[in-house]
Design an enzyme around this catalytic site. Sequence first.
Site, PDB file in Angstrom:
ATOM      1  N   ASP A   7       0.847  -1.444   0.386  1.00  0.00           N
ATOM      2  CA  ASP A   7      -0.484  -0.047  -0.410  1.00  0.00           C
ATOM      3  C   ASP A   7       1.367   1.014   0.345  1.00  0.00           C
ATOM      4  O   ASP A   7       1.005   1.836   1.644  1.00  0.00           O
ATOM      5  CB  ASP A   7      -1.171   0.236   1.120  1.00  0.00           C
ATOM      6  CG  ASP A   7      -1.907   1.224   1.598  1.00  0.00           C
ATOM      7  OD1 ASP A   7      -2.192   2.157   0.142  1.00  0.00           O
ATOM      8  OD2 ASP A   7      -2.348   1.343   2.415  1.00  0.00           O
ATOM      9  N   GLU A  67      -1.773  -1.548  -4.707  1.00  0.00           N
ATOM     10  CA  GLU A  67      -2.705  -0.964  -4.629  1.00  0.00           C
ATOM     11  C   GLU A  67      -2.243   0.147  -5.778  1.00  0.00           C
ATOM     12  O   GLU A  67      -2.217   0.603  -5.827  1.00  0.00           O
ATOM     13  CB  GLU A  67      -3.472  -0.754  -3.483  1.00  0.00           C
ATOM     14  CG  GLU A  67      -4.560   0.023  -3.467  1.00  0.00           C
ATOM     15  CD  GLU A  67      -5.656  -0.010  -1.753  1.00  0.00           C
ATOM     16  OE1 GLU A  67      -6.697   0.220  -1.542  1.00  0.00           O
ATOM     17  OE2 GLU A  67      -4.893   1.364  -1.543  1.00  0.00           O
ATOM     18  N   ASP A 139      -1.973   1.247   7.041  1.00  0.00           N
ATOM     19  CA  ASP A 139      -1.454   1.008   6.157  1.00  0.00           C
ATOM     20  C   ASP A 139      -1.000  -0.142   5.857  1.00  0.00           C
ATOM     21  O   ASP A 139      -1.049  -1.101   5.297  1.00  0.00           O
ATOM     22  CB  ASP A 139      -0.049   1.570   6.180  1.00  0.00           C
ATOM     23  CG  ASP A 139      -0.391   3.341   6.062  1.00  0.00           C
ATOM     24  OD1 ASP A 139      -1.514   3.734   5.569  1.00  0.00           O
ATOM     25  OD2 ASP A 139       0.374   3.797   7.689  1.00  0.00           O
TER      26      ASP A 139
END
Length: 176
Positions: A7, A67, A139
Amino acid sequence: MRIIGLDPGLRATGWGVILAEGNRLSHVAHGTIRTNPDDELAARLRTVHDALSEVLATWQPQAAAVEETFVNKNPSSTLKLGQVRGVVLLAPAQAGLPVAEYAPTVVKKAVVGTGAADKDQVHAMVKRLLPGVTVAGADASDALAVAICHAHHAASARRVLAAEAAIMRAQERAAR
């Protein structure tokens, strides 16, 4: 298959490693790479790269999933996020890993069942899908969700390939 989910973020880049064996998922490790906001951009990008390279060397994943970036209203923030995302894509590619990318809505749908899920719902489902894990921080939780999403998509792709192979074999037998 050992999968690392990533991420990207300039302040904090989450990472999470899972093991996918058939339909069974298990937690391997997770964490967050933090940069110093007082450092120049290049130094912060290097921090992310070096730390991520170390994570990859330590946990030896076989695939990576990242992502995709959503667009901010602030063009400067979007540009900086794009730069850190480039580093996050580069590090696993340098390690020779295949790298998949998933939109946030696809990740949420794979983990929660709806693309409109909020962070709390994603975190709750990560805990449910990886029993016994205590995830510190959004996160790392998001990164584990990306890894779970990739595991689900990879399993589906394997089933499709197996079905296509079976059809091809049946057609070859019928043609003989």
